[in-house]
Design an enzyme around this catalytic site. Structure first.
Site, PDB file in Angstrom:
ATOM      1  N   LYS A   1       0.784  -1.158   0.141  1.00  0.00           N
ATOM      2  CA  LYS A   1      -0.086   0.260  -0.066  1.00  0.00           C
ATOM      3  C   LYS A   1       0.870   1.182  -0.045  1.00  0.00           C
ATOM      4  O   LYS A   1       2.006   1.253   0.568  1.00  0.00           O
ATOM      5  CB  LYS A   1      -0.849   0.042   1.179  1.00  0.00           C
TER       6      LYS A   1
ATOM      7  N   SER B   1      -9.784   1.543   2.518  1.00  0.00           N
ATOM      8  CA  SER B   1      -9.144   2.263   1.727  1.00  0.00           C
ATOM      9  C   SER B   1      -7.811   1.375   0.792  1.00  0.00           C
ATOM     10  O   SER B   1      -7.302   1.790  -0.202  1.00  0.00           O
ATOM     11  CB  SER B   1      -8.486   3.526   2.465  1.00  0.00           C
TER      12      SER B   1
ATOM     13  N   SER C   1      -9.874  -0.854   6.825  1.00  0.00           N
ATOM     14  CA  SER C   1      -9.480  -0.710   5.473  1.00  0.00           C
ATOM     15  C   SER C   1      -8.504  -1.967   4.867  1.00  0.00           C
ATOM     16  O   SER C   1      -8.070  -2.016   3.715  1.00  0.00           O
ATOM     17  CB  SER C   1      -8.267   0.450   5.333  1.00  0.00           C
TER      18      SER C   1
HETATM   19  N1  GLN Z   1     -13.422   3.791   6.216  1.00  0.00           N
HETATM   20  C1  GLN Z   1     -12.931   4.186   7.246  1.00  0.00           C
HETATM   21  C2  GLN Z   1     -12.200   5.815   7.117  1.00  0.00           C
HETATM   22  O1  GLN Z   1     -12.545   6.371   6.288  1.00  0.00           O
HETATM   23  C3  GLN Z   1     -11.585   3.450   7.434  1.00  0.00           C
HETATM   24  C4  GLN Z   1     -10.228   3.689   6.741  1.00  0.00           C
HETATM   25  C5  GLN Z   1      -9.094   2.898   7.249  1.00  0.00           C
HETATM   26  O2  GLN Z   1      -9.248   1.843   7.701  1.00  0.00           O
HETATM   27  N2  GLN Z   1      -8.001   3.512   6.900  1.00  0.00           N
HETATM   28  O3  GLN Z   1     -11.542   6.159   7.891  1.00  0.00           O
END
Ligand code: GLN
Length: 457
Positions: A43, A118, A142
């Protein structure tokens, strides 16, 4: 090459078409080890020495770190080959990979749909056969969300199991780096390599007092030993759930789409047929988890992202006084979702509102932790649908941030409580993958890996 070949999974053209990688660069591991011969996609918020690390943001379009994150060092030492840096929601803020400054990633299962986020690029890389394994980060879901939407396995480790050194912070008190694989065993083998104490991240220090009290699924390690040093996570993927008590939190099943619930219940019935027992448990506090999560995540983000001012990091804001030049850098460098969160987080922490929002959210976080502790007095692991919905089409959810935040209902409680969880493919509904989540007591990775591997059959 014919048009058909270009669409074939595994080809470079496929990866480009799906917009999986932001930077394609191969870094060979330097030793023989448990991952030699395996390819890993990383990532783009995990630092790689000499390889651009953008966090999906225009702010860091040209940023090249001078060092490797601890997890990258460990996977190269283990003999793995890094094959590129993957697309993501900007700074991890999103659940569909659509907030990336470099365009959305498509879901390899159905390119009209989002891959989740994400860490959508990492999950798509594994699902499309572009990499054997991948690393993501999970602040509120995410890793598990894109694993569920792409039909693969993702693990969110207990807070403190994996070093965050070199991970560009979004909300430090919530996030962990986590592995993806096509099987539970594969993902667990990558966890074996990255987990363990790191003197550069003090939160990886193991304190037995942090283990969930009285939970039977927690790591059973001698005093002074870090669970990662005493555990073989891949070996736990033995599919043996005979005698396991699986708690099902009613609150996290009720809100889900019927098509998702059907697949989830069939998978539970299979586990019962293999000797598991299921019991209903209740987590009343989760009603407040999404609100508490977003207050805490945005507050931490507003502080973490302050370094992107064009002086310390990020694109230059030009001449003028510092206020104007910081503002210009941020106006140009950040996307809408990031701006929204920095503003809301700054507001939540400001004098006069701190007690009303931030402190309340911390109280809710403590309550969520307590509810989980109580549930683990009755069950070895808990099971829920990972995502309450099927993967949406691209463009469907972006205009409505609130609907996007609500998609995180089943994943964020786990981060608030610092617990381990895995998402495994449980079946399909209308040709789309449905993920099942197992949550364990603190440092109970083996229990969730074992339960997850049982779903694979
Ligand atoms: N969807 C969640 C957020 O926007 C989780 C994102 C994540 O785990 N980085 O914060």
């Amino acid at each position: 090459m014919s048009a058909d070949d270009a669409d074939a999974p595994g080809g470079d053209a496929a990866a480009e078409d799906l917009n999986i990688f932001l930077t394609r660069e191969t870094v060979e591991g330097d030793a023989d080890g448990p991952l030699s011969g395996r390819t890993v996609a990383v990532k783009d918020n995990i630092s790689t020495e000499g390889v651009r690390t953008t966090c999906g943001s225009a702010m860091l379009e040209d940023y090249v770190p001078q060092y490797d994150a601890t997890v990258v060092e460990r996977l190269l030492d283990a003999g793995a080959t890094v094959v590129g840096k993957t697309n993501m929601d900007e700074f991890g803020m999103g659940g569909t990979t659509e907030t990336s400054a470099f365009g959305p990633t498509k879901n390899p299962v159905d390119p009209e749909r989002v891959p989740g986020g994400s860490s959508g690029g990492s999950a798509a890389a594994v699902a499309a056969g572009e990499a054997d394994l991948a690393l993501g980060s999970d602040t509120g879901g995410s890793v598990r969300n894109p694993a569920a939407f792409c039909g693969i396995v993702g693990i969110k480790p207990t807070y403190g199991l994996v070093s965050r050194y070199g991970l560009v912070a979004y909300a430090n008190s919530l996030e962990q780096i986590g592995p993806f694989g096509r099987t539970v065993e594969d993902a667990a083998a990558l966890l074996d390599v990255i987990a363990g104490p790191d003197e550069r991240d003090a939160t990886t220090r193991y304190d037995a007092a942090e283990s969930t009290p009285g939970a039977s699924g927690a790591a059973d390690v001698p005093d002074g030993v870090h669970p990662a040093d005493a555990t073989d996570y891949a070996a736990a993927a033995d599919g043996d759930v005979d005698g396991t008590t699986i708690g099902v939190p009613t609150e996290l099943v009720e809100g889900a789409d019927d098509r998702v619930v059907d697949v989830f219940e069939d998978a539970l019935a299979d586990l019962e047929a293999r000797g598991a027992e299921t019991v209903e448990v209740s987590l009343p506090s989760v009603e407040h988890a999404v609100q508490a999560y977003y207050v805490i995540a945005m507050s931490e983000a507003s502080s973490n992202l302050a370094r992107f001012d064009g002086v310390r990091y990020g694109i230059e804001g030009g001449d003028g006084n510092w206020n104007e030049s910081f503002a210009a850098a941020r106006e140009e460098g950040f996307g809408d979702e990031v701006k929204r969160r920095v503003l809301l987080g700054t507001y939540a922490l400001s004098a006069g509102y701190h007690d009303k929002y931030y402190k309340k959210a911390q109280d809710a976080r403590a309550w969520v932790k307590r509810d989980f502790d109580e549930a683990f007095a009755e069950a070895d692991v808990l099971a829920t649908p990972t995502m309450p919905v099927l993967p949406p089409k691209r463009g469907e959810s972006l205009d409505d941030p609130l609907s996007l935040y609500l998609m995180d209902a089943n994943t964020v409680p786990v981060n608030l409580a610092n617990l381990p969880a895995v998402s495994v493919p449980a079946g399909e509904a209308e040709g789309l993958p449905v993920g099942m989540q197992f949550v364990g007591p603190a440092f109970g990775e083996e229990a969730v890996i074992r339960a997850g591997s049982a779903v694979e059959g």
